[in-house]
Scaffold this motif. Structure first.
Motif, PDB file in Angstrom:
ATOM      1  N   GLU A   1     -10.809   0.794  -1.149  1.00  0.00           N
ATOM      2  CA  GLU A   1      -9.028   1.337  -0.597  1.00  0.00           C
ATOM      3  C   GLU A   1      -8.938   1.603   0.866  1.00  0.00           C
ATOM      4  O   GLU A   1      -7.868   1.996   1.988  1.00  0.00           O
ATOM      5  CB  GLU A   1      -8.358   1.801  -1.780  1.00  0.00           C
TER       6      GLU A   1
ATOM      7  N   VAL B   1       0.761  -0.706  -0.194  1.00  0.00           N
ATOM      8  CA  VAL B   1       0.060  -0.195  -0.137  1.00  0.00           C
ATOM      9  C   VAL B   1       1.041   1.246   0.502  1.00  0.00           C
ATOM     10  O   VAL B   1       0.448   2.430  -0.601  1.00  0.00           O
ATOM     11  CB  VAL B   1      -0.936   0.094   1.448  1.00  0.00           C
TER      12      VAL B   1
ATOM     13  N   ARG C   1     -13.954   7.557  -5.301  1.00  0.00           N
ATOM     14  CA  ARG C   1     -12.827   8.122  -4.475  1.00  0.00           C
ATOM     15  C   ARG C   1     -14.029   8.898  -3.357  1.00  0.00           C
ATOM     16  O   ARG C   1     -14.658   9.658  -3.649  1.00  0.00           O
ATOM     17  CB  ARG C   1     -12.184   9.014  -5.634  1.00  0.00           C
TER      18      ARG C   1
ATOM     19  N   GLN D   1      -0.120   7.154  -6.768  1.00  0.00           N
ATOM     20  CA  GLN D   1      -1.429   8.173  -6.131  1.00  0.00           C
ATOM     21  C   GLN D   1      -0.965   9.632  -5.836  1.00  0.00           C
ATOM     22  O   GLN D   1      -0.853  10.428  -6.492  1.00  0.00           O
ATOM     23  CB  GLN D   1      -2.247   7.769  -5.178  1.00  0.00           C
TER      24      GLN D   1
ATOM     25  N   GLU E   1      -2.580  14.113   6.180  1.00  0.00           N
ATOM     26  CA  GLU E   1      -3.082  13.198   5.749  1.00  0.00           C
ATOM     27  C   GLU E   1      -1.924  11.878   6.308  1.00  0.00           C
ATOM     28  O   GLU E   1      -2.314  11.095   6.021  1.00  0.00           O
ATOM     29  CB  GLU E   1      -2.498  12.915   3.447  1.00  0.00           C
TER      30      GLU E   1
ATOM     31  N   ALA F   1      -2.662  10.896   9.233  1.00  0.00           N
ATOM     32  CA  ALA F   1      -4.028   9.892   9.810  1.00  0.00           C
ATOM     33  C   ALA F   1      -3.543   8.543   9.583  1.00  0.00           C
ATOM     34  O   ALA F   1      -3.827   7.227  10.099  1.00  0.00           O
ATOM     35  CB  ALA F   1      -5.595  10.184   8.159  1.00  0.00           C
TER      36      ALA F   1
ATOM     37  N   LEU G   1      -3.843   5.445  11.657  1.00  0.00           N
ATOM     38  CA  LEU G   1      -3.866   4.113  10.825  1.00  0.00           C
ATOM     39  C   LEU G   1      -3.760   3.474  11.207  1.00  0.00           C
ATOM     40  O   LEU G   1      -3.348   1.814  10.989  1.00  0.00           O
ATOM     41  CB  LEU G   1      -4.818   4.644   9.326  1.00  0.00           C
TER      42      LEU G   1
ATOM     43  N   VAL H   1      -5.768  15.111  13.451  1.00  0.00           N
ATOM     44  CA  VAL H   1      -6.826  16.342  14.619  1.00  0.00           C
ATOM     45  C   VAL H   1      -6.549  16.960  14.185  1.00  0.00           C
ATOM     46  O   VAL H   1      -7.286  18.330  14.996  1.00  0.00           O
ATOM     47  CB  VAL H   1      -7.438  15.030  15.239  1.00  0.00           C
TER      48      VAL H   1
ATOM     49  N   ARG I   1     -13.444   1.612   7.983  1.00  0.00           N
ATOM     50  CA  ARG I   1     -12.518   1.791   8.002  1.00  0.00           C
ATOM     51  C   ARG I   1     -11.808   1.256   9.203  1.00  0.00           C
ATOM     52  O   ARG I   1     -10.742   0.574   9.473  1.00  0.00           O
ATOM     53  CB  ARG I   1     -11.649   3.178   7.717  1.00  0.00           C
TER      54      ARG I   1
ATOM     55  N   ASN J   1     -10.923  11.967   7.333  1.00  0.00           N
ATOM     56  CA  ASN J   1      -9.871  11.501   7.481  1.00  0.00           C
ATOM     57  C   ASN J   1      -9.204  10.423   6.262  1.00  0.00           C
ATOM     58  O   ASN J   1      -8.943   9.872   6.476  1.00  0.00           O
ATOM     59  CB  ASN J   1      -9.030  11.294   8.519  1.00  0.00           C
TER      60      ASN J   1
ATOM     61  N   LEU K   1      -8.508   8.919   2.662  1.00  0.00           N
ATOM     62  CA  LEU K   1      -7.276   9.455   1.378  1.00  0.00           C
ATOM     63  C   LEU K   1      -7.872   9.865   0.405  1.00  0.00           C
ATOM     64  O   LEU K   1      -8.396   8.770   0.009  1.00  0.00           O
ATOM     65  CB  LEU K   1      -6.548   8.376   1.267  1.00  0.00           C
ATOM     66  N   PRO K   2      -7.750  10.878  -0.124  1.00  0.00           N
ATOM     67  CA  PRO K   2      -7.877  11.150  -1.123  1.00  0.00           C
ATOM     68  C   PRO K   2      -7.994  10.658  -2.554  1.00  0.00           C
ATOM     69  O   PRO K   2      -8.781  10.602  -3.886  1.00  0.00           O
ATOM     70  CB  PRO K   2      -8.153  12.520  -1.543  1.00  0.00           C
ATOM     71  N   THR K   3      -6.693   9.773  -2.397  1.00  0.00           N
ATOM     72  CA  THR K   3      -6.382   8.965  -3.739  1.00  0.00           C
ATOM     73  C   THR K   3      -7.000   7.603  -3.953  1.00  0.00           C
ATOM     74  O   THR K   3      -6.487   7.018  -5.326  1.00  0.00           O
ATOM     75  CB  THR K   3      -4.774   9.250  -3.206  1.00  0.00           C
ATOM     76  N   LEU K   4      -7.133   7.336  -2.331  1.00  0.00           N
ATOM     77  CA  LEU K   4      -8.007   6.402  -2.689  1.00  0.00           C
ATOM     78  C   LEU K   4      -8.896   5.786  -2.866  1.00  0.00           C
ATOM     79  O   LEU K   4     -10.537   6.306  -2.362  1.00  0.00           O
ATOM     80  CB  LEU K   4      -7.478   5.323  -1.680  1.00  0.00           C
TER      81      LEU K   4
ATOM     82  N   ALA L   1     -13.485  14.910  10.885  1.00  0.00           N
ATOM     83  CA  ALA L   1     -13.003  15.682   9.294  1.00  0.00           C
ATOM     84  C   ALA L   1     -13.308  14.127   8.162  1.00  0.00           C
ATOM     85  O   ALA L   1     -12.351  14.248   7.428  1.00  0.00           O
ATOM     86  CB  ALA L   1     -11.992  16.046   9.356  1.00  0.00           C
TER      87      ALA L   1
ATOM     88  N   ARG M   1      -1.231  12.681  -8.109  1.00  0.00           N
ATOM     89  CA  ARG M   1      -2.209  13.878  -7.667  1.00  0.00           C
ATOM     90  C   ARG M   1      -1.981  15.509  -8.361  1.00  0.00           C
ATOM     91  O   ARG M   1      -2.751  16.029  -8.847  1.00  0.00           O
ATOM     92  CB  ARG M   1      -2.031  14.146  -6.507  1.00  0.00           C
TER      93      ARG M   1
ATOM     94  N   SER N   1      -3.523  -3.353   4.944  1.00  0.00           N
ATOM     95  CA  SER N   1      -2.975  -3.235   4.179  1.00  0.00           C
ATOM     96  C   SER N   1      -1.604  -3.021   4.459  1.00  0.00           C
ATOM     97  O   SER N   1      -0.234  -3.088   4.222  1.00  0.00           O
ATOM     98  CB  SER N   1      -3.138  -1.915   2.563  1.00  0.00           C
TER      99      SER N   1
ATOM    100  N   PHE O   1     -12.232   9.736  12.312  1.00  0.00           N
ATOM    101  CA  PHE O   1     -12.162  11.345  12.508  1.00  0.00           C
ATOM    102  C   PHE O   1     -13.357  12.298  12.626  1.00  0.00           C
ATOM    103  O   PHE O   1     -13.863  12.287  11.513  1.00  0.00           O
ATOM    104  CB  PHE O   1     -11.185  11.924  12.198  1.00  0.00           C
TER     105      PHE O   1
ATOM    106  N   LEU P   1      -7.237   0.002   4.346  1.00  0.00           N
ATOM    107  CA  LEU P   1      -6.441   0.755   4.512  1.00  0.00           C
ATOM    108  C   LEU P   1      -5.078  -0.372   5.294  1.00  0.00           C
ATOM    109  O   LEU P   1      -3.925  -0.060   5.556  1.00  0.00           O
ATOM    110  CB  LEU P   1      -6.283   2.430   4.710  1.00  0.00           C
ATOM    111  N   PRO P   2      -5.932  -0.081   6.479  1.00  0.00           N
ATOM    112  CA  PRO P   2      -5.741  -0.777   8.249  1.00  0.00           C
ATOM    113  C   PRO P   2      -4.532  -2.508   8.107  1.00  0.00           C
ATOM    114  O   PRO P   2      -3.770  -2.492   7.816  1.00  0.00           O
ATOM    115  CB  PRO P   2      -6.313  -0.905   9.327  1.00  0.00           C
TER     116      PRO P   2
END
Ligand code: ATP
Ligand code: MG
Lengths: 838, 252
Positions: free
Chosen positions: B116, A470, B150, A477, A740, A743, A747, A835, B166, B107, B109-112, B105, A481, B123, B103, B120-121
């Motif tokens: 995905e 990943v 997305r 990615q 990001e 986060a 995670l 956050v 997630r 949070n 990932l904008p690209t996944l 907000a 972008r 992966s 969260f 993610l956790p």
């Protein structure tokens, strides 16, 4: 506005630093080279005036066209008379010429035109450091540098030659000299006075009489008094100052060539660096879109927006210029060490900082930065006030326009190159210029198209990065972008890879073609040559060579120069029967059969450039002959280094040669003839070079080593600037993506994972630039190579796999290494960033 | 007021617990004691809501309990693991394997893609997702149709449901949510809360959630009230009305 700009520069120290570094590299090279040039010129001047310090006037024989054979007047009698001229403090007659000698291993030592000095012993000129002065024929002294370079020791028997047969002499002394021609990599042989007179003038005669002035007597005044007493037209007078100037100019031209390479590096580094500046400001504008829109909303005009950005660029440019200049002083102080090899020392001297260097540094640094910032600042001006209200800033891209422009350019560049490759017959200057233009357009097209190629290419490389799980996916990615940013970051590597890859390919291909040409064109197994049209090989030597056991044929060739079509060419006078055995001539038309007086054959390049062909008549002036005469062309042969540019009848060339009646080359055929046997046959004469085919090929390839330096230099520059650019972009990306990354940390991505992700992103960007650059460079090399192929039938495209692999590796490594700092910063981010507000 | 059920010792059956947890920000004049000796346990399979006025330390408590932030003093345990002794790598591993976090907000990932993002956790841990489990989580959040999208192509409620999925996908011992419905309208909020409730009920998942909304608190088994960095009250089987009453008492 100035304070805002200043605050912006200071607020983003790291980014400003990268930009400053990228520009300052180029500035350093420019100013360093200029300072080096000024300093070495000053040092040469100082050294020259030191060696002429106590010389007021020098008297030399005048060359008289009307009576060339009359003996000169520089005799002891004249020395006496000059000594009696009022105002003369001392008179120093000397007999000087040139001589080459063999090193202890029997090989000619430091043979270089104009730098192998010889002189009759003059105590004031040749201070002894060891042994004693040469006192009789068969005794010599040499300068310290020559002794060291040749491994010569007192008591050794040294073989030397002035312009004829070799002689031997015993080394009895070591002297020092201030002659810059010698200290800059030449040799000095000191003979006893009588021998020097006999060799370089005539018994009892001198080649020059140097005069020093009594205190209070000016050079010009003394020169006038001596001129008045000299027999008219038989001798001339030069002031010491004029001689020092002349010599400084002479040695200066020798070193001027040294500036070319650093200047090329400077140009390339500035060009590549300008893309980094452009990218930095583009990122800056994107990041500040909101802020700029807000400014516009509260009433800032477009002009003000542009001006504030350009002001920021100006400040960065100034900083880069200053830093670059200081760095340049460093460059200037190490350049002499880099450029001089063991024996070839550039004179030492203090750094001379001229106004020119300072102005160039300022102009280049500020100019490049401001120019490069100009494009992004235009974009900033287009930001509408409404964008202050939009959440995510997405600067309007115009991919259609870009695609159209890029494809148009690509078509133009490729079209030009392909048509050239198809139609061009030779590497004439015009064709080469078109090829350069084509390559330039091609590179421009790649730069314009790069943002559109990011997606497909990185999808491809993504197959590899995906193997890292990943993190690899995320890295890929992230690189995708903002394609424009990725492309701009990769541009530096694109350019350097294209340049180096293309050059390496052309260089290797040409080098191998030259090797093959040298080998193919020559049937003889050894070549004996004088290396100069001013010296000749004794007829007796030709006989001895021919009589050497194992030698089947020895073809003597008279080399000279000929003016044809307004250019000076090399002409070889040959005997048609002998030459066809020693040289493999490939005739396009005609043959050598009819070669004779008034007839010549020319190489295909000469034929093409002068527009002549077999059967036609051309005007030619050979060697020392005074006028042009018409010659009939009996044949045109493919370019062949052994046959030079023009072939003529030997007798005819010999007649007009600078050493009438002499020959300059012997082509020796025969199996199992040893080089040593031939050296012995030529009397170990240091004037003569004995080379086998391998050595000849090596000599032809020697020109390639400069290309190699150029290539690796360019590679280094490209890699350094690319690294700065990658650091810059990644640092910016990390700042933009703190949330990001936070986060991801929350995670469960560990620090190593974050580092790996950033590094993989950098490598992806680097791979993109490298792939595009390789494609462009290799295509360009193919197209340019096709031109060379027209002129050299031995040319085939050879891919230098090793160099290309090194190139790719170093580019990818650049990415990985450049990522280290941003990666460390990203890994240090706390998961709480996810956050964090804002 | 000390609440009895908040035992000072880690108790068996607690998914996470804190003892004397204190967190101080800054020093000198800017010194703020965000948490002041908080001892609390979150029982396995229980849905706990944390409430209190703004600035009382709710987020801080959650960050410390989830191993995102380090306490000034006191201890935090996830299950029986004491977090104080762990280095960054071990802490990361713990977050990855045993803690889920939602969260405010989102949070993502904008690209996944949504899928995905959800996996993610796993992966990150290099674990192969159990397709049945993923399937179950995904169908529970009702996103089966949108897995290839997305985040930018999803509504706020959908994004938050992806975030919840997630948080659940690695089968963590405990899921923390800091105002997970704070950015959602009441309908989308209800979707997410209903889903969290479902997890507790169907999967026996332990959930801890910070909220300002009495209605949201009504989904929980228990509400604890925080004021000025201390625990001040707790309520079992809360209803929005009763929660509102307690909150009013703070204000008054
Ligand atoms: N990083 C920090 N540095 C300094 N003080 C902080 C920091 N984070 C929080 N605080 C302070 O700690 C106290 C508790 O903050 P916390 O974010 O935990 O409150 P909260 O209960 O989550 O409030 P809200 O309901 O507004 O989210 C506040 O007074 C806050 O100002
Ligand atoms: Mg909070």
């Amino acid at each position: 506005m100035l304070t805002t700009a200043l605050r912006n520069v200071l607020a983003h120290k790291a980014r400003s630093l990268m930009t400053v570094l990228a520009v300052c590299l180029g500035v350093a090279l420019v100013s360093g080279t200029l300072v080096f040039a000024d300093s070495s010129a000053a040092a040469h001047r100082a050294a020259a005036s030191r060696s002429f310090a106590d010389l007021a006037v020098s008297v030399t024989p005048a060359y008289s066209r009307s009576a060339p054979d009359q003996p000169d007047v520089l005799t002891d009698d004249l020395v006496q008379r000059i000594g009696n001229v009022p105002g003369v403090a001392a008179v120093l007659p000397s007999a000087e010429g040139s001589a080459v000698l063999n090193a202890a291993d029997g090989k000619p030592l430091r043979v270089q035109q104009g730098r192998n000095q010889a002189a009759g012993y003059v105590p004031q000129r040749h201070p002894l450091v060891e042994g004693r002065a040469p006192a009789a024929e068969g005794e010599i002294a040499v300068d310290r540098g020559t002794a060291a370079a040749g491994g010569l020791r007192l008591g050794d028997t040294v073989t030397l030659a002035t312009d004829g047969p070799a002689m031997t002499a015993r080394l009895v002394g070591i002297v020092t000299t201030q002659d810059t021609r010698v200290t800059s990599g030449g040799t000095l042989t000191v003979l006893d006075r009588a021998t020097a007179q006999r060799l370089f003038a005539a018994p009892g005669h001198y080649t020059s009489i140097d005069v020093s002035a009594a205190p209070g007597v000016g050079e010009h005044e003394l020169a006038q008094r001596i001129t008045d007493m000299l027999p008219a037209d038989r001798a001339e007078v030069t002031t010491g100052q004029a001689m020092a100037d002349q010599q400084a100019i002479y040695v200066g031209t020798l070193t001027r060539g040294y500036q070319k390479l650093p200047m090329v590096f400077a140009g390339v580094s500035l060009f590549i660096g300008s893309f980094l500046v452009l990218n930095t400001f583009a990122m800056l504008v994107t990041r500040r879109t909101r802020e700029i829109a807000l400014l516009r909303a509260v009433g800032a005009t477009r002009r003000q927006v542009v001006r504030s950005l350009l002001l920021e660029a100006l400040l960065i440019g100034l900083a880069a210029s200053a830093a670059g200049f200081v760095l340049g002083l460093g460059v200037a102080s190490v350049l002499p060490d880099l450029l001089s090899d063991a024996g070839n020392e550039l004179p030492d001297g203090p750094l001379v900082i001229g106004a020119r260097s300072v102005a160039a540094a300022l102009f280049v640094g500020v100019g490049v930065t401001v120019l490069a910032a100009w494009l992004p600042s235009r974009r900033a001006a287009r930001i509408a006030p409404i964008e202050a209200l939009r959440s995510a800033a997405h600067p309007a891209a115009r991919p259609r326009l870009r695609a159209a422009a890029g494809i148009g350019l690509l078509a133009l560049g490729v079209g030009l190159l392909v048509s050239l490759a198809g139609s061009a017959e030779d590497a004439s200057e015009e064709n080469l210029r078109s090829a350069m233009l084509g390559c330039g357009i091609l590179v421009l097209a790649l730069i314009v198209l790069a943002p559109l190629l990011v997606r497909p290419v990185i999808r491809l490389t993504g197959r590899l990065t995906r193997r890292f799980g990943v993190t690899g996916v995320l890295a890929q990615q992230n690189a995708l972008r903002d394609p424009r940013r990725t492309a701009a970051t990769a541009t530096t590597l694109l350019l350097s890879t294209a340049l180096v890859g293309g050059l390496a390919t052309i260089g290797t291909s040409t080098g191998q073609a030259l090797d093959r040409q040298a080998a193919d064109g020559l049937a003889a197994d050894h070549v004996i040559s004088t290396g100069s049209t001013m010296t000749g090989i004794d007829p007796a030597v030709v006989q001895r060579v021919a009589a050497t056991p194992g030698v089947r044929g020895a073809s003597a060739i008279a080399d000279s120069v000929a003016v044809i079509g307004g250019k000076v060419r090399e002409i070889s006078g040959v005997d048609p029967a002998g030459i066809s055995q020693a040289v493999k001539l490939d005739f396009v038309s005609g043959s050598l059969q009819d070669l004779g007086p008034g007839r010549i054959a020319v190489s295909s390049s000469v034929a093409a450039e002068t527009g002549t062909s077999t059967g036609r008549s051309v005007n030619l002036r050979i060697g020392s002959s005074e006028s042009f005469a018409p010659y009939t062309v009996v044949g045109v042969y493919r370019d062949n280094p052994a046959a030079r540019d023009v072939l003529g009848a030997r007798d005819e060339v010999q007649r007009h040669s600078y050493k009438p009646g002499s020959v300059q080359r012997i082509l020796v055929s025969g199996d199992g003839v040893s080089e040593n046997a031939l050296r012995t046959a030529v009397g170990n004469n240091p004037l003569l070079k004995v080379q086998d085919r391998a050595a000849l090929v090596r000599e032809a390839a020697g020109t390639m080593s400069e290309l190699l330096t150029l290539m690796y230099g360019l590679l280094a520059i490209g890699v350094v600037i690319a690294a700065l650019g990658i650091v810059n972009t990644l640092a910016m990306s990390v700042t933009e993506r703190t949330r990001e990354i936070g986060a991801l940390r929350a995670l469960g991505m560990d620090r190593a994972g974050v580092r790996r992700m950033i590094r993989l992103e950098a490598v992806t960007v680097a791979a993109f630039g490298t792939l595009l650059g390789l494609a462009g460079g290799l295509f360009g090399a193919w197209a340019v190579g096709a031109l060379t192929g027209g002129a050299m039938k031995q040319y085939t495209l050879v891919l230098p796999w090793g160099t290309l692999a090194l190139l790719c590796l170093s580019s990818l490594a650049t990415g990985a290494i450049a990522a280290a700092v941003p990666a460390r910063r990203a890994a240090a981010l706390s998961p709480l960033e996810a956050v964090a507000e804002g | 007021m000390i609440v009895n059920s908040l035992a000072p010792q880690p108790m068996p059956g607690a998914a996470a617990s804190t003892v004397d947890l204190t967190k101080v920000y800054g020093s000198g004049e800017t010194r703020v004691t965000a948490l002041d000796g908080v001892s609390i346990a979150f029982r396995e399979g229980e849905f706990t809501a944390i409430m209190g006025p703004s600035g009382c330390g709710k987020s801080t408590l959650m960050h410390c309990a989830a191993g995102l932030d380090t306490p000034t003093s006191g201890s935090v345990r996830i299950g029986t693991t004491e977090l104080g002794g762990l280095d960054d790598r071990q802490l990361t591993q713990l977050r990855r394997d045993r803690i889920g976090f939602v969260f405010q907000a989102f949070n993502l990932l904008p690209t996944l893609t949504a899928l995905e993002n959800i996996t993610l956790p796993l992966s990150l841990a290099g674990r192969r997702p159990d397709p049945q489990w993923v399937e179950r989580v995904v169908s529970m959040v009702g996103l089966s149709e949108r897995l290839g999208h997305r985040p930018a192509e999803l509504s706020g409620g959908q994004q938050q449901r992806v975030a919840v999925a997630r948080a659940l996908v690695a089968r963590p011992a405990i899921v923390f949510g800091d105002e997970p419905t704070g950015n959602l309208d009441s309908r989308a909020g209800a979707e997410v809360l209903g889903f969290l409730r479902g997890c507790v009920e169907e999967l026996g998942q332990t959930v801890v959630m910070v909220t300002h909304d009495p209605v949201a608190a009504g989904y929980a088994d228990r509400v604890v009230f925080l004021a000025d960095g201390r625990l001040v009250d707790e309520m079992a089987h809360p209803s929005p009305d009763r929660v509102l009453d307690v909150m009013k008492s703070f204000a008054g």
